[in-house]
Motif scaffolding. Sequence first.
Motif, short mmCIF file in Angstrom:
data_model
loop_
_atom_site.label_atom_id
_atom_site.label_comp_id
_atom_site.label_asym_id
_atom_site.label_seq_id
_atom_site.Cartn_x
_atom_site.Cartn_y
_atom_site.Cartn_z
N ASP A 3 0.86 -1.45 -0.11
CA ASP A 3 0.08 -0.39 0.42
C ASP A 3 0.77 0.80 0.21
N GLY A 4 2.41 1.08 -0.08
CA GLY A 4 2.72 2.50 0.12
C GLY A 4 3.52 2.39 0.61
N THR A 5 3.37 1.90 1.77
CA THR A 5 3.79 2.36 4.01
C THR A 5 3.99 0.30 3.62
N LEU A 6 4.45 0.29 4.37
CA LEU A 6 4.78 -0.92 5.55
C LEU A 6 5.14 -0.80 7.05
N GLU A 7 5.32 -1.87 7.44
CA GLU A 7 5.45 -2.20 8.88
C GLU A 7 5.59 -3.23 9.54
N THR B 49 7.75 2.89 1.94
CA THR B 49 8.19 2.85 2.59
C THR B 49 8.21 2.65 4.39
N PRO B 50 9.08 1.98 4.14
CA PRO B 50 9.65 0.86 5.04
C PRO B 50 9.84 1.16 6.51
N VAL B 51 9.35 1.32 7.56
CA VAL B 51 9.45 1.82 8.70
C VAL B 51 9.54 0.02 9.92
N ILE B 52 10.49 -0.16 10.50
CA ILE B 52 11.13 -1.06 11.27
C ILE B 52 10.70 -0.80 12.81
N THR B 53 10.23 -1.67 13.18
CA THR B 53 9.66 -1.68 15.02
C THR B 53 10.02 -2.29 16.09
N ASN B 54 10.65 -1.78 16.37
CA ASN B 54 11.53 -2.72 17.62
C ASN B 54 9.88 -3.66 18.29
#
Length: 222
Positions: free
Chosen positions: A85-89, A122-127
């Motif tokens: 969807d253009g972004t990912l988490e 646009t990858p968002v990497i969350t701990n």
Amino acid sequence: RAKRHAESVHALRVEARRTGAALTAFAASIPEASAADAVKLLREVRKAAGATREAYEYHLRSATFVDGVTSAGVTRVGWITPPGDGTLEAVVAGDDGPLTSDQLDAARDYIAEEARHALTDTPVITNATAVTITPAVAISVRAAYNVSANRQRAVDGLGALAKGLAIGQLVDLGAIYAGLYAAQGITNVTLSSPTGDTAVGARQVAVIDTTNVANAASWTSV
């Protein structure tokens, strides 16, 4: 709607990969011109769809520090918003639970490299955050087995359970009992905590504190 769209794009990526494998397997039976056209079209589909979820997971698990050797420690990956969807988490964790801040930075830097993510994502990497479970336990064991090496078997059993849990996975009470019974000679286990299954959120990972289990005072010879 965004979730359905993301899942559809993910399915497209998977089928594109499978089609590529089929073209390779049957290359000898396909006219050369037709095969070339199919490969070109498939390349355009893959470029438009971007990276697969599996590709992101591979890169995250392969992430290293800048030396290119030291692992960033990612062994588990969960998804809040999958590619499409253009972004990912993506939510990440290691064998022992959440990553250290340095490990998280290394994983983020690694996946930020242009070659490791789709231009459309646009990858968002969350701990992951820890949900700590500390079993309060009284264990009866045959006297010959009331030794530190045997108590360690129970500690290791719970450690293996924790490492095998996915991000966001509920911790079944029965699995905790099973981990404890990795020790030999146990005749009875009384768990005063937890008293039921432990819920874990989508951005969380279970960590089992085995301090009480390792404590000789929690074990009684019978």
